[in-house]
Scaffold this motif. Sequence first.
Motif, PDB file in Angstrom:
ATOM      1  N   MET A 214       0.841  -1.156   0.000  1.00 21.39           N
ATOM      2  CA  MET A 214       0.000   0.000   0.000  1.00 21.39           C
ATOM      3  C   MET A 214       0.899   1.236   0.000  1.00 21.39           C
ATOM      4  N   ALA A 215       0.436   2.286  -0.645  1.00 21.47           N
ATOM      5  CA  ALA A 215       1.255   3.493  -0.763  1.00 21.47           C
ATOM      6  C   ALA A 215       1.311   4.233   0.570  1.00 21.47           C
ATOM      7  N   GLU A 216       2.486   4.797   0.811  1.00 24.99           N
ATOM      8  CA  GLU A 216       2.646   5.537   2.059  1.00 24.99           C
ATOM      9  C   GLU A 216       2.242   6.980   1.844  1.00 24.99           C
ATOM     10  N   LYS A 217       1.734   7.600   2.861  1.00 24.51           N
ATOM     11  CA  LYS A 217       1.347   9.002   2.797  1.00 24.51           C
ATOM     12  C   LYS A 217       2.455   9.831   3.431  1.00 24.51           C
ATOM     13  N   PHE A 218       2.825  10.858   2.704  1.00 22.39           N
ATOM     14  CA  PHE A 218       3.858  11.753   3.216  1.00 22.39           C
ATOM     15  C   PHE A 218       3.223  13.085   3.567  1.00 22.39           C
TER      16      PHE A 218
END
Length: 186
Positions: A1-5
């Motif tokens: 899953m994509a990480e949130k920055f």
Amino acid sequence: MAEKFPRDRFDEIPDDLTRVGAHRAPRPRGRAWIAVGWAALATVLLVGAGIFGLSLVNGSISFHGAGASASRTASTTPTPTATPTPTIVPTVNPALTVNVLNGTSREGLAGTVGDVLTKAGWKVGALANADKTDLAETIVYYGDPANQAAALGVAQSLPGATIQQSTAFSDTGADITVVVGANYAG
């Protein structure tokens, strides 16, 4: 899953910036019309070359010069003469059988027309009513083109009658079939 920055200063793009990314700028407007123009020009050239090639194949374009060709064909081409159209003379042929159909609501009209044809020299076959009783014209039908002159002879015996070639009555065994219409004055 994509990480949130977390958002930082690089996520906000100024409105006056014309570049996108590190090396790309937006395309100038109207650039697509150049490709459409080149495609249209190529299409016109290819269609023109195709028409020219077909004209060469069909022989409608000659590279021998128009002056020499026109003078040569004018001297060697014979002058066409008019072929006279043969005039068909109405005849009476007692060997042919004529059937009479009444196409009106008048009773006994087929018998009356049959008597007229018998007096004119025709061999009358069947006398009957037609499928329809509202026909306006009297028509003499013949199936064989050799019987056209005889059909004209029958039509001449019946005022207002016209002739027509048709194979619709060929199964009756008659050479000529008369369908009497309302215009018969006899």
